[in-house]
Design an enzyme around this catalytic site. Structure first.
Site, PDB file in Angstrom:
ATOM      1  N   GLU A   1      57.626  72.058  61.027  1.00 58.66           N
ATOM      2  CA  GLU A   1      58.427  73.149  61.558  1.00 58.66           C
ATOM      3  C   GLU A   1      57.524  74.376  61.576  1.00 58.66           C
ATOM      4  O   GLU A   1      56.909  74.705  60.558  1.00 58.66           O
ATOM      5  CB  GLU A   1      59.644  73.399  60.648  1.00 58.66           C
ATOM      6  CG  GLU A   1      60.558  74.438  61.254  1.00 58.66           C
ATOM      7  CD  GLU A   1      61.764  74.771  60.393  1.00 58.66           C
ATOM      8  OE1 GLU A   1      61.997  74.093  59.379  1.00 58.66           O
ATOM      9  OE2 GLU A   1      62.456  75.739  60.753  1.00 58.66           O
TER      10      GLU A   1
ATOM     11  N   ARG B   1      56.434  63.082  48.074  1.00 55.55           N
ATOM     12  CA  ARG B   1      55.717  64.275  48.504  1.00 55.55           C
ATOM     13  C   ARG B   1      54.658  64.603  47.469  1.00 55.55           C
ATOM     14  O   ARG B   1      54.731  64.177  46.322  1.00 55.55           O
ATOM     15  CB  ARG B   1      56.658  65.447  48.728  1.00 55.55           C
ATOM     16  CG  ARG B   1      57.345  65.967  47.482  1.00 55.55           C
ATOM     17  CD  ARG B   1      58.402  67.010  47.819  1.00 55.55           C
ATOM     18  NE  ARG B   1      57.835  68.253  48.286  1.00 55.55           N
ATOM     19  CZ  ARG B   1      58.066  68.762  49.503  1.00 55.55           C
ATOM     20  NH1 ARG B   1      58.852  68.146  50.348  1.00 55.55           N
ATOM     21  NH2 ARG B   1      57.531  69.900  49.852  1.00 55.55           N
TER      22      ARG B   1
ATOM     23  N   LYS C   1      56.452  75.894  51.598  1.00 55.25           N
ATOM     24  CA  LYS C   1      56.220  77.011  52.507  1.00 55.25           C
ATOM     25  C   LYS C   1      57.006  78.248  52.090  1.00 55.25           C
ATOM     26  O   LYS C   1      56.546  79.368  52.232  1.00 55.25           O
ATOM     27  CB  LYS C   1      56.610  76.607  53.938  1.00 55.25           C
ATOM     28  CG  LYS C   1      55.484  75.895  54.657  1.00 55.25           C
ATOM     29  CD  LYS C   1      55.830  75.653  56.099  1.00 55.25           C
ATOM     30  CE  LYS C   1      56.796  74.496  56.227  1.00 55.25           C
ATOM     31  NZ  LYS C   1      57.011  74.070  57.611  1.00 55.25           N
TER      32      LYS C   1
END
Ligand code: ATP
Ligand code: MG
Length: 792
Positions: A39, A266, A276
């Site tokens: 994104e 992850r 982020k």
């Protein structure tokens, strides 16, 4: 497992095994198509690198294709700058998406049409409840949800409303489009999930053409299908979403076989944060200089620091791909960086903190050009440069000791040391600045027969040090970067605090007076070096120029955080990040030594060297670890600093638990010292222990105790009295807290729902809110208990 899987490529993992199996059964007619779907709402970090290496790597290994797709459905947070940064980073990592560059926003029209298909099939409806109401009716893990009164709207009405939503007839929030699945579904995500919402917002690509935007779950699976993705790899937190992923694809009847979602763990990396949202906060609040600050775990930050893409790919290989979440030691990344640079970096000499050395018997005007190889023999790389040698040199300040401790093999009065590539010199004297007592010049004689490093008479000289010629060397600024956080898991904070509390206050040390050998002037500006005995360095791409060299430390030569042993070997070198280093100004994010032209915020002076002898330190370390049960790193931080060690011992003798005492003295005491020695404080170990016992006994919160410590540091006093005077006792009144808990649960229904659907980590959020609302005076244990009960 099938024996054929044994012929899988090396370094295989469970995802590669699935892909291999699909190829074997020809499930996708021999195709492998993966995608990396960021994104564009921030810069990529090293966690993304793991995903990039996995997706592009699998495509590469199988002769497949990997798409780069911007998952850009949220107009509020996305921008074209992030798109460009992400493309640059993926390319820099060495991957090529060819012409396979896509945007979810390119599919808005098609996604809309799919939504219409679902409506026509009676599988989606327009709901006119607010999102808040929808959340409240969703039920809990143990109770079914309640159907919306709008759930049975006729298809025609749904089609009409959806058309008018798109046409912009309604304000944000007036309606949403929901899938019609099952309000009693055991998977909460399947209880009529939202597919579209109204957002009158400008999108960086589609401008104002749309005012309804699809949600992630709807967009992602369909984008995968539109692009004929075969394997859709994502992180574990999407495991529950898989059911919805499959449901949507089946209901809109996409071509078969449909893409398969596979989840993997992850990457979480110690001593840093890979989110982020967190990184954005560090940038926004100025904790770092930007997304590409060399301390950031972003690809841009690693690049600017000097890390090569090869190292990041090697790191991704090393950590592999698994199905269980875990934290990875940042030492592994540093190892990969070191290993990569070791193979390619020419060796040069740079003196970080120069001390003048005069070779009194070397001819005044003479200059020798010594031949020095760039690489150690075992690398089998060719190349050498000339290094000028003259009467006045600079040596590393830390390499001289007026009073050498045991095991110190470098220069000291009367001792000999070898100058790398040159002669053996003997220290005949030194000079101090009468005002400061600092050694300002070392005087030596040299052994002309020792050229190349060997004595003629076979006498032993143990130490070798690096040096530069005073007149020939070039001035340079050197930036020593270190880990951004001082704790392995920065998210682990005391209730009420946030992760920025754990920032390493000396993660950047700027040295303004370093000197480097002149050979570098002729090198390409982006050459990475090993500065002998110091680490790997390269010129900062933004700030360095031929007139003003600025070098970044990419990584040190060895892992100074890993073990006490390596610190002992390093001898009395300066330890960045120690309790002493934090003494002057704990708020400064960087330390500046010597003049530097760079404006630096909140700069602090170099700490005085408050250092015990090696023998003393070693004895203390073993006492602290063996008798007091401290962990090695902690023990070292305390032990190497005499006055701090004394303060610690006084605190423990006064009854404080050693672990707590160590934690507070390492982390909190430096904050309040403000340049003083511990002995100059208006309180001692006894009061420190008294304060810790209040924390231990749950009379005060950690935050309140810090406030007390601050007052103690200014005006002394008994901790208990300060607590009473300031009203810092914890609220232990259950009834009062229970009322607060009830109110919070009704204020945050969405969080309650997420908690109940399994996000139990949110307990911290609720307890945090309680601590905030009570100004930190609630008893967090009690608060936690009450919240848990209320949510159960
Ligand atoms: P963040 O949590 O940092 O905001 P994100 O998941 O929201 O990251 P996206 O841009 O949506 O960021 O991620 C793109 C891809 O990278 C996704 O497939 C995601 O699963 C993957 N990814 C993100 N963070 C990690 C990580 N730490 N380890 C491995 N893969 C990751
Ligand atoms: Mg995301």
């Amino acid at each position: 497992m099938d024996d054929r899987t044994d012929t899988r490529p090396e370094g295989t993992d469970f995802i590669r095994a699935i892909v291999a199996e699909d190829l074997r059964t020809d499930k996708h007619r021999g195709r492998v198509v993966t995608r990396f779907p960021p994104e564009p709402n921030g810069f990529l970090h090293v966690g993304h690198a793991k995903s990039i290496c996995l997706n592009f790597g699998i495509a590469e290994e199988t002769g497949g294709i990997c798409h780069l797709r911007f998952d850009d459905t949220n107009p509020l947070t996305e921008s074209v700058d992030y798109v460009e940064a992400i493309k640059r980073d993926v390319r820099w990592l060495g991957y090529d998406w060819g012409d396979k560059l896509f945007h979810a926003s390119d599919y808005f029209e098609r996604l809309h049409d799919y939504a219409v298909v679902l409506i026509k099939k009676g599988r989606a409806y327009v709901d006119s409840l607010s999102e808040q109401e929808i959340r409240e009716l969703r039920g809990t893990v143990t109770e079914p949800g309640t159907e919306s009164p709008f759930r049975s709207r006729p298809v025609e009405e749904n089609l009409d409303l959806f058309r008018r939503m798109r046409a912009g007839e309604f304000p944000d929030g007036a309606h949403v489009l929901r899938a019609k699945i099952d309000m009693a579904h055991p998977n909460m995500l399947m209880r009529d999930p939202l597919l579209y919402r109204i957002r009158h917002a400008h999108h960086y690509r589609t401008g104002d053409s749309w005012c309804i935007y699809p949600l992630y779950d709807f967009t992602h699976c369909l984008s995968d299908s539109i692009e004929n993705i075969t394997h859709s790899l994502c992180t574990l937190e999407f495991e529950n979403n898989r059911e919805l992923y499959d449901w949507i694809l089946e209901e809109v009847e996409v071509p078969q076989p449909q893409p398969r979602q596979i989840e993997f763990a992850r990457l979480n990396l110690d001593y840093t944060v890979v989110s982020k949202r967190r990184l954005l906060l560090l940038v926004r609040d100025g904790h770092v200089s930007g997304w590409d600050d060399p301390r950031m775990p972003t690809i841009a930050g690693l690049r600017r620091r000097g890390v090569r893409p090869e190292a990041i790919r090697q790191f991704a290989d090393m950590i592999g791909v698994a199905k269980a979440d875990s934290r990875v030691d940042i030492g592994k990344l540093e190892y990969a960086v070191r290993d990569d640079l070791n193979r390619v970096a020419p060796r040069v000499m740079c003196v970080l903190r120069p001390l003048r050395m005069v070779i009194t018997d070397y001819p005044e005007a003479a200059v020798e050009e010594l031949d020095a190889p760039y690489y150690p023999r075992d690398l089998a790389l060719e190349g050498s440069r000339k290094v000028p040698f003259s009467r006045v040199l600079y040596m590393e300040r830390d390499d001289f000791r007026e009073d050498p401790p045991d095991g110190f093999f470098r220069l000291a009065p009367g001792r000999e040391v070898r100058l790398r590539y040159a002669y053996i010199v003997k220290c005949e004297g030194f000079e101090k600045d009468p005002a400061t007592g600092e050694v300002v010049e070392v005087r030596c004689t040299y052994d002309p027969g020792s050229h190349g490093g060997d004595t003629r008479d076979g006498r032993k000289v143990k130490g070798t040090i690096h040096w530069v010629s005073a007149d020939h060397s070039l001035p340079a600024e050197v930036r020593l970067y270190d880990r951004l956080f001082r704790t392995p898991d920065p998210e682990e904070v005391e209730v009420g605090d946030d992760f920025t509390q754990n920032l390493n206050r000396t993660s950047l040390v700027v040295l303004g007076e370093s000197r480097i050998e002149p050979s570098v002037a002729g090198d390409p500006a982006d050459l990475r070096y090993q500065f002998e005995r110091l680490g790997y360095f390269w010129q900062d791409a933004e700030d360095s120029s031929p007139d003003r060299l600025v070098f970044n430390r990419i990584v040190s030569l060895r892992d100074t955080w890993a073990k006490v042993q390596s610190r002992r070997e390093a001898g009395p070198g300066r330890l960045e990040g120690s309790a002493a280093a934090g003494r002057r100004d704990s708020r400064a994010a960087q330390v500046v030594e010597g003049p530097t032209q760079r404006p630096t915020s909140g700069s602090a002076e170099a700490p005085p060297e408050v250092r015990a002898s090696a023998a003393e330190t070693a004895a203390r370390v073993s006492r602290y670890t063996e008798e007091l049960g401290l962990e090695g790193g902690q023990a070292m931080l305390l032990a190497q600093d005499g006055p701090i060690a004394t303060f610690f011992e006084d605190t423990v003798t006064s009854g404080a638990p050693p672990g707590e005492a160590a934690k507070w003295i390492i982390n909190e005491l430096p904050r309040v010292l403000e340049g003083r020695e511990p002995s100059e404080l208006p309180f001692g170990g006894r009061e420190m222990a008294a304060l810790l016992s209040l924390v231990e006994g749950h009379t005060v919160s950690g935050r309140a105790a810090r406030e007390v410590l601050e007052e103690m540091a200014v005006s002394g006093g008994e901790p208990r009295e300060i607590v009473a005077k300031r009203g810092l006792e914890k609220i232990t009144d259950e009834a009062a807290l229970r009322a607060l808990v009830d109110r919070l649960l009704s204020d945050y229904p969405d969080k309650v729902e997420q908690y109940r659907s399994g996000k139990t980590g949110l307990i911290g959020f609720f307890v945090g809110q309680i601590m905030r609302e009570t100004g930190g005076s609630a008893d967090p244990r009690l608060a936690r208990e009450l919240v848990e009960n209320a949510l159960a």
